[in-house]
Design a protein around this motif. Structure first.
Motif, PDB file in Angstrom:
ATOM      1  N   ARG B  94      14.195   7.938   3.713  1.00  0.00           N
ATOM      2  CA  ARG B  94      13.421   6.798   4.337  1.00  0.00           C
ATOM      3  C   ARG B  94      12.513   5.661   3.695  1.00  0.00           C
ATOM      4  O   ARG B  94      13.219   5.841   2.708  1.00  0.00           O
ATOM      5  CB  ARG B  94      12.339   7.820   4.677  1.00  0.00           C
ATOM      6  N   ILE B  95      11.716   5.007   4.452  1.00  0.00           N
ATOM      7  CA  ILE B  95      11.610   3.676   4.324  1.00  0.00           C
ATOM      8  C   ILE B  95      10.042   3.797   4.387  1.00  0.00           C
ATOM      9  O   ILE B  95       9.693   4.632   5.721  1.00  0.00           O
ATOM     10  CB  ILE B  95      12.268   2.539   4.535  1.00  0.00           C
ATOM     11  N   LEU B  96       9.189   3.567   3.263  1.00  0.00           N
ATOM     12  CA  LEU B  96       7.616   3.635   3.698  1.00  0.00           C
ATOM     13  C   LEU B  96       7.177   2.171   4.197  1.00  0.00           C
ATOM     14  O   LEU B  96       7.088   1.216   3.238  1.00  0.00           O
ATOM     15  CB  LEU B  96       7.085   3.719   2.304  1.00  0.00           C
ATOM     16  N   MET B  97       6.655   2.495   5.208  1.00  0.00           N
ATOM     17  CA  MET B  97       7.058   1.069   6.238  1.00  0.00           C
ATOM     18  C   MET B  97       5.371   0.392   5.824  1.00  0.00           C
ATOM     19  O   MET B  97       3.892   1.510   5.696  1.00  0.00           O
ATOM     20  CB  MET B  97       6.717   1.405   7.515  1.00  0.00           C
ATOM     21  N   PRO B  98       4.998  -0.680   5.555  1.00  0.00           N
ATOM     22  CA  PRO B  98       3.634  -1.212   5.804  1.00  0.00           C
ATOM     23  C   PRO B  98       3.585  -1.650   6.939  1.00  0.00           C
ATOM     24  O   PRO B  98       3.769  -1.756   7.273  1.00  0.00           O
ATOM     25  CB  PRO B  98       3.730  -2.540   4.685  1.00  0.00           C
ATOM     26  N   GLN B  99       1.915  -0.932   6.654  1.00  0.00           N
ATOM     27  CA  GLN B  99       0.973  -1.027   7.865  1.00  0.00           C
ATOM     28  C   GLN B  99       1.097  -2.619   8.017  1.00  0.00           C
ATOM     29  O   GLN B  99       1.260  -2.481   9.463  1.00  0.00           O
ATOM     30  CB  GLN B  99      -0.876  -0.699   7.687  1.00  0.00           C
ATOM     31  N   ARG B 100       1.274  -3.794   7.699  1.00  0.00           N
ATOM     32  CA  ARG B 100       1.088  -5.056   7.721  1.00  0.00           C
ATOM     33  C   ARG B 100       2.028  -5.554   9.013  1.00  0.00           C
ATOM     34  O   ARG B 100       1.955  -6.469  10.248  1.00  0.00           O
ATOM     35  CB  ARG B 100       0.472  -6.252   7.204  1.00  0.00           C
ATOM     36  N   LEU B 101       3.383  -5.291   9.227  1.00  0.00           N
ATOM     37  CA  LEU B 101       4.555  -5.255   9.941  1.00  0.00           C
ATOM     38  C   LEU B 101       4.600  -4.696  10.943  1.00  0.00           C
ATOM     39  O   LEU B 101       4.648  -4.810  11.503  1.00  0.00           O
ATOM     40  CB  LEU B 101       5.645  -4.820   8.242  1.00  0.00           C
ATOM     41  N   LEU B 102       3.951  -2.649  10.746  1.00  0.00           N
ATOM     42  CA  LEU B 102       3.948  -2.344  11.711  1.00  0.00           C
ATOM     43  C   LEU B 102       2.558  -2.778  13.207  1.00  0.00           C
ATOM     44  O   LEU B 102       3.181  -2.839  14.027  1.00  0.00           O
ATOM     45  CB  LEU B 102       2.960  -1.050  11.573  1.00  0.00           C
ATOM     46  N   ASP B 103       1.326  -3.235  12.633  1.00  0.00           N
ATOM     47  CA  ASP B 103       0.556  -3.892  13.382  1.00  0.00           C
ATOM     48  C   ASP B 103       1.678  -5.174  14.260  1.00  0.00           C
ATOM     49  O   ASP B 103       1.486  -5.681  15.340  1.00  0.00           O
ATOM     50  CB  ASP B 103      -0.292  -4.216  12.572  1.00  0.00           C
ATOM     51  N   PHE B 104       2.091  -5.540  12.892  1.00  0.00           N
ATOM     52  CA  PHE B 104       2.721  -6.875  13.846  1.00  0.00           C
ATOM     53  C   PHE B 104       3.795  -6.865  15.194  1.00  0.00           C
ATOM     54  O   PHE B 104       3.797  -7.445  15.983  1.00  0.00           O
ATOM     55  CB  PHE B 104       3.975  -7.778  13.137  1.00  0.00           C
ATOM     56  N   ALA B 105       4.292  -6.057  14.935  1.00  0.00           N
ATOM     57  CA  ALA B 105       5.530  -4.721  16.143  1.00  0.00           C
ATOM     58  C   ALA B 105       4.738  -4.182  16.772  1.00  0.00           C
ATOM     59  O   ALA B 105       5.460  -3.392  17.407  1.00  0.00           O
ATOM     60  CB  ALA B 105       6.609  -4.526  15.160  1.00  0.00           C
ATOM     61  N   ASN B 106       3.111  -3.595  16.793  1.00  0.00           N
ATOM     62  CA  ASN B 106       2.539  -2.820  17.677  1.00  0.00           C
ATOM     63  C   ASN B 106       3.265  -1.622  17.850  1.00  0.00           C
ATOM     64  O   ASN B 106       2.934  -0.447  18.911  1.00  0.00           O
ATOM     65  CB  ASN B 106       2.566  -3.223  19.399  1.00  0.00           C
ATOM     66  N   ILE B 107       4.090  -0.902  16.632  1.00  0.00           N
ATOM     67  CA  ILE B 107       4.557   0.395  16.271  1.00  0.00           C
ATOM     68  C   ILE B 107       3.447   1.053  16.011  1.00  0.00           C
ATOM     69  O   ILE B 107       2.828   0.989  15.338  1.00  0.00           O
ATOM     70  CB  ILE B 107       5.917   0.165  15.003  1.00  0.00           C
TER      71      ILE B 107
END
Lengths: 150, 150
Positions: B94-107
Motif C-alpha cells: 500500500r501507498i500512503l497518499m498525501p492529502q495534497r495530491l488527493l485533493d488535486f484529483a478530488n479523490i
DNA sequence: TATTATTGTGGGTAGATGTGGGGAGAAATC
DNA sequence: GATTTCTCCCCACATCTACCCACAATAATA
C-alpha cells in the motif's frame, strides 16, 4: 544513478531561525554527505538554493575553468562565492539559517521546500505563488526545443 | 522489452489514506524496483499519475542536463518536481497518499486505477466518467495523423 | 467442491520525525 | 578580562510513519 529530489512540503522556522530539513532529503545524500552538509546560496529566482555539499563542489569545479582574465568571470565567481554558505545540520537535522539569506528570499517563518532534482529550493510561500503566476507560461517553442534533447 | 501496464480496477482508500496497489502492477516492476517505489505526480488531466520510480528517474536524469542559467529551464524543473512525490509501498503493497495530491484529483475514497503502458492513472470514478463524456471524440483526422507514425 | 495460496483490508504500536526550549561552551565585543 | 551574543548539543514530547499481525476476500489448484 543518483536518486533525484522531488516533492514539496511546508515547514516553519523556529524561534532560533532553524529550518528542519525533511528526513527524506537528508537520506538521499550520498555517503560523503554523511554529516548532512548543504551549501545554501541565493537563487537566480527570488528563493534560496540548498545544494548537497558534494553537488556544489562539482559545480565549483566547473567554475574553476572560467578564465580569471575576464572581468565578468571574476565578478561572477565573486558574487557566487560570497553568497554561498556551507552549513551543517545539527543532530536533529536542522540548519541554522543566516538572517542575510532569509532576508533575500523574504522568508519570515513559513518555508516551502521544493526538491528539484539535485538541489532544494527554499521559498517564502507567497513569493512562490506570485512568481509562478507572473511567469510567462512555457510555450510550444520551449517544448519544441526540449524535443531536440529528449 | 518491458511489459506494459493495462487494465482498470476499482479500489478504496482506507481510514489512513492508504491505497493498495494491485499486485499485478507491482509485479510488473523490474528488479530494480524490488522495493516497489512509485513517483506520483499531478496529471495533465485531472487525475494522478504513478510512474514506477525507475521510469521517472530516467526522465529526471535527462532534466539534470538542462542548464540552470535559463529561466525557463528552472521554471520547468520546478513545476515538474514540486508536483512529484516519491512513495514506497509498505509491506502490504500500500501507498500512503498525501492529502495534497488527493485533493488535486478530488479523490475521497473510491479510486479507479488504470494501467496505461508505463504508468498508472488514478481517477476519482465520477471525474473519470465526466472527463470521458466531455471529451471531443477522436475523429478520422486524428487517426490519419497516427497513420503517419504506424 | 474442498483445500491451499495469494491478495486486500483493518488496526495496534514501536520507532522515526518534527518542533520547542534549556544551557554549556565558543566566539565576538567591549 | 568581563560581558554579551551566538552556536550547537541535549532532552522532551507530540505527531507521523511504517512495521507487524490478524483475518477476510479472492484466486488457484487438486
Amino acid at each position: 544513478m543518483i536518486t533525484s529530489f522531488a516533492g514539496e512540503s511546508k515547514h516553519f522556522l523556529d524561534e532560533k531561525s532553524r529550518l528542519s530539513i525533511p528526513a527524506k532529503y537528508r537520506r538521499w545524500l550520498t555517503e560523503e554527505d554523511a554529516e548532512y552538509t548543504f551549501v545554501i546560496t541565493k537563487g537566480a529566482d527570488p528563493c534560496l538554493i540548498a545544494y548537497p555539499a558534494i553537488e556544489w563542489d562539482m559545480f565549483a569545479e566547473k567554475l574553476r575553468n572560467l578564465s580569471q582574465f575576464k572581468k565578468k568571470n571574476r565578478a561572477f565567481i565573486r558574487t557566487w562565492s560570497r553568497n554561498s554558505i556551507r552549513l551543517k545540520c545539527d543532530k536533529q537535522g536542522r540548519i541554522l539559517m543566516p538572517q542575510r539569506l532569509l532576508d533575500f528570499a523574504n522568508i519570515k517563518k513559513e518555508v516551502a521546500i521544493i526538491g528539484a532534482l539535485n538541489y532544494l529550493e527554499l521559498w517564502e510561500p507567497e513569493m512562490l505563488k506570485e512568481h509562478q503566476e507572473s511567469q510567462i507560461p512555457l510555450d510550444d517553442d520551449y517544448f519544441e526545443d526540449l524535443a531536440d534533447i529528449f
